[in-house]
Design an enzyme around this catalytic site. Structure first.
Site, PDB file in Angstrom:
ATOM      1  N   ASP B   9       0.988  -1.313   0.063  1.00  0.00           N
ATOM      2  CA  ASP B   9       0.026   0.039  -0.019  1.00  0.00           C
ATOM      3  C   ASP B   9       1.002   1.203   0.014  1.00  0.00           C
ATOM      4  O   ASP B   9       1.723   1.540   0.832  1.00  0.00           O
ATOM      5  CB  ASP B   9      -1.024  -0.122   1.237  1.00  0.00           C
ATOM      6  N   ASP B 104      -3.404   2.618  -5.902  1.00  0.00           N
ATOM      7  CA  ASP B 104      -2.221   2.802  -5.040  1.00  0.00           C
ATOM      8  C   ASP B 104      -1.840   1.736  -3.881  1.00  0.00           C
ATOM      9  O   ASP B 104      -1.207   1.708  -3.195  1.00  0.00           O
ATOM     10  CB  ASP B 104      -2.143   4.112  -4.137  1.00  0.00           C
ATOM     11  N   GLU B 105      -2.533   0.557  -4.460  1.00  0.00           N
ATOM     12  CA  GLU B 105      -2.354  -0.474  -3.719  1.00  0.00           C
ATOM     13  C   GLU B 105      -2.330  -1.778  -4.378  1.00  0.00           C
ATOM     14  O   GLU B 105      -2.976  -1.832  -5.751  1.00  0.00           O
ATOM     15  CB  GLU B 105      -3.198  -0.682  -2.515  1.00  0.00           C
TER      16      GLU B 105
END
Lengths: 370, 421
Positions: B9, B104-105
């Site tokens: 993450d 974003d992960e």
């Protein structure tokens, strides 16, 4: 209103009008029939605002008048009644009583004044079209009409009446069906072009199938098309707009001509199409020396090839088509032989039935890039 | 076989990317999403801003009240997409099985990579270093035998940390956590559970899966399984790398003031259609279903769709249909709050049916659009647009399209076009 009518006569007219009754119930009055009785005649009207159908039959009219009755319910009910006479009587508050033998039913209708007014046949300018010709023209073109609502002017076929011929053309932008009947005589001056909506054509075709008449009377005003089929009158809202310039896309240089037996080609395509990509239905036609190969392949189902013997000279050539488009034509052609006419893999192919002298029928279909 | 999953993450991703472009933002309370007096919500907040209670999805105006000294910056979705692409490239060096869960992960299936990267903690260390070197960004890594546990770990490991739950210790790790830590537990579910007297994950784990499935339904059974450290439900039902195709692509726009001008609205639809089609082309997809979303000033929302006979990726075609749906469904003069264009039912490259009428028109349009795409790659998204869409150029709000790419995994094509070599 009070009438007596035989079940047989009533059911015949109700059956004919079913196709025009609105199925959706957003405007409730449109799912009703309008019944009007006067001078020994019962007139039944149905409309979905695009189409309307008026039909009439003899009845014993005890009291003139009119009423509306839920169409589907009445049809289903009348079918279940025993043979014999049916009496229909308007009661208070739009209730309608239907009695036959020992059956007695009351249905709730709506106010007659709610029923939309239906256009009336123009007094002048009607053209007589032979029923058999019109039926033929519709069956050869209706399948090529576009179903995409956004292509508004392609949602119908173009009918061109000239003093000595009648033409019908339909296209969906990928294929085009074109049929001409010459050597006839029509009461028009110059050229009369009309866009006939697909729904009207389908209805017309079913009315023609069930009518024993020689001519259809056709007329139009600014907004409406009229077709009189014996005692029945079909009206349709006109499609406005410009039908594309189809003459420009009729192939002129298709010199690779391949004659085949219609049934052979149809069967081969049907087999091969089982293994075509399901969505696009793409098949390949390969012309080789005295042979035509039809093949398909898809990652899911496998691959398949059929071959038909035929006269063919010239360089081998491969061209892709949507199998459904070809089958549509072969099904409509109804002749023993057809001619396939090609130019190259990027240009429109043309198909024509062989041996039909009465009609000039051609089908133009664009290839697929495969 | 015992599996090893990483959940990677990125730390305060949007903010960190903004800091790369403007280093003066470092350490300050930063709010990404728009101006403090604008409609819209916070897309991301820096750790300094979070101390004041600002969090993502909070209205911008509320954030401005809580933290008036914060620096408010517009989001730059194209920057995030580009960095997301870089992150993905780094991750793919560590495992072939990478699944971007959002911009974003990502989940990585690290099973069987010990020979390559060493034990899990060493691999995580390497990943940290590589990520910092190649993207200048920090990330947190959760490691566990189940993805749901790995995700919770990465959250606990923030910022810039690693947390590894050894196999067998999952239940003990999860038990004392508050239920809202569990993926899939939002405000509504949390409240519902609290009403039942459940506050901790451990209490959920005591549920009899089959019994609650009957009594409360599938959602409860899924939660009970997750609480025991088992991957279950929604995202976790398919393995990494499986079913990776996008199901739909959409773009939406909320007007900063309700809009009633037909021309402005149609212009916006043109712009949204362009954006959607650009993504279609990036991913080499053709759509069969086209959908319009309309939200009126009173928040009533309708969607209207149409299925086309021949799948398309052409702006003009999609716009034509969307505009028609718009004209048919907007009450004349009504004020519009939000417009959206969505395409779905994808096909790769269908065998193409050539057109009989206007022959060559589609080809010409395709050539023009490909050229437009190249111009945008080089000069930015607003470099060129359809004439109808010109009036509707807008700064893409970050929260309107939070995840750069739909679906579970970015396709190779789209990643390549994200950052041209």
């Amino acid at each position: 209103m009070e009438i007596t009518i035989s079940k047989f006569d009533l059911l015949k007219e109700l059956t004919a009008t079913q196709g025009v009754v609105e199925r959706k119930t957003t405007i409730p009055i449109l799912s009703n029939f309008l019944f009007e009785a006067a001078d020994g005649v019962l007139t039944i009207t149905a409309t979905d605002l695009d189409l309307s159908l008026r039909t009439s039959c003899d009845a014993i009219v005890k009291k003139d008048g009119s009423c509306t009755i839920p169409a589907r319910k009445l049809y289903d009910y009348v079918k279940l009644l025993g043979d014999g006479d049916i009496s229909i009587k308007l009661l208070e508050n739009h209730w309608v009583q239907i009695r036959a033998g020992r059956s007695n039913t009351k249905m709730v209708g709506m106010a007659r004044s709610n029923f939309p007014s239906v256009p009336t046949f123009p007094a002048t300018g009607a053209v007589k079209i032979p029923a058999a010709v019109l039926k033929m023209l519709i069956s050869k073109t209706i399948f090529a009409i576009s179903n995409e609502e956004s292509r508004y002017t392609l949602n119908g076929a173009l009918m061109v009446l000239k003093p000595e011929s009648i033409t019908m053309v339909a296209t969906d932008g990928h294929r085009l069906a074109h049929i001409v009947k010459e050597g006839a005589s029509f009461d028009v001056s110059g050229e009369m072009k009309t866009l006939v909506p697909k729904k009207a054509m389908a209805e017309l075709s079913s009315l023609l199938n069930n009518a024993d008449i020689e001519f259809v009377e056709f007329a139009k005003d600014e907004s409406t098309l009229f077709f009189r089929i014996g005692s029945r009158l079909l009206t349709s809202r006109q499609l406005t707009g410009q039908f594309p310039n189809y003459e420009a896309v009729l192939p002129k240089e298709n010199t690779r001509i391949v004659p085949v037996r219609c049934a052979d080609l149809q069967a081969a395509i049907q087999r091969v199409a089982q293994f075509a990509d399901e969505r696009s239905g793409a098949i390949r036609i390969r012309l080789e020396k005295n042979e035509m190969k039809i093949s398909s392949s898809s990652t899911e189902t496998g691959e398949s090839e059929d071959s038909i013997e035929t006269e063919n000279t010239g360089e081998p050539m491969t061209i892709g088509f949507n199998s459904a488009y070809l089958l549509d034509f072969l099904k409509a052609a109804e002749t023993e032989g057809v001619r396939l006419e090609f130019k190259d893999a990027q240009s429109a192919g043309q198909m024509r039935p062989e041996g039909d002298e009465e009609y000039k029928y051609r089908y133009v279909v664009m290839p697929m890039r495969i | 076989m015992e599996r090893t999953y990483f959940h990677v993450d990125m730390d305060a991703f949007f903010v960190s990317v903004e800091e790369l472009y403007d280093p003066s933002l470092k350490g300050k309370p930063v709010v990404v999403g728009g101006k403090p007096n604008e409609r819209g919500v916070v897309a991301a907040a820096s750790y300094a801003a979070r101390k004041f209670g600002v969090h993502s999805a909070m209205p911008l105006r509320t954030a401005a009240k809580m933290c008036p000294q914060a620096v408010f910056v517009e989001g730059h979705p194209e920057r995030y997409r580009e960095y997301s692409g870089r992150v993905h490239t780094v991750l793919e060096k560590f495992s072939p099985l990478v699944e971007m869960a959002s911009i974003d992960e990502a989940y990585l299936d690290m099973t069987g990579t010990e020979r390559l990267h060493g034990p899990a903690l060493r691999a995580a260390h390497l990943l940290h270093e590589t990520m910092k070197r190649e993207t200048n960004l920090n990330c947190s890594i959760g490691i566990a035998g189940a993805r749901v546990v790995a995700k919770i770990c990465s959250d606990q490991a923030k910022p810039n940390g690693v947390l590894w739950i050894v196999p067998g210790a999952e239940a003990a790790f999860l038990a004392p956590l508050e239920i809202r830590r569990m993926p899939g537990v939002g405000k509504v579910t949390e409240q519902k559970l609290q009403e039942m007297g459940i506050r901790l994950v451990g209490e959920l784990a005591k549920w009899d899966v089959e019994k609650v499935r009957e009594e409360l339904g599938e959602w409860a059974a899924t939660l009970a399984e997750k609480a025991r450290g088992t991957d279950a439900g929604g995202w976790y039902d398919t393995a990494i790398g499986e079913n990776s195709d996008a199901k739909s692509i959409s773009h939406e726009h909320t007007f900063s003031r309700d809009e009633g001008d037909t021309q402005a609205l149609e212009s916006m639809l043109a712009r949204l259609s362009e954006m959607v089609c650009r993504r279609l082309r990036e991913q080499k997809l053709h759509a069969r279903k086209i959908e319009l979303k309309l939200r009126f000033a009173d928040f009533t929302t309708i969607t209207r769709g149409r299925t086309v006979e021949h799948p398309t990726q052409l702006d003009t075609e999609v716009f034509g249909i969307v505009r028609e749906l718009f004209r048919a469904n907007r009450k004349a003069g009504s004020m519009i709050r939000l417009l959206g264009v969505k395409v779905a039912s994808f096909e790769d490259a269908p065998a193409e049916q050539l057109a009989l009428l206007d022959a060559g028109r589609d080809d010409r349009m395709r050539t023009a659009l490909t050229t437009m795409d190249k111009l945008r790659d080089k000069f930015g998204e607003n470099a060129v647009s359809l004439a109808t869409g010109m009036k509707a150029r807008f700064r893409e709000k970050t929260h309107d399209n939070p995840a750069a790419l739909p679906g579970k995994k970015k396709s190779r094509e789209s990643r390549d076009s994200g950052h041209k070599k």
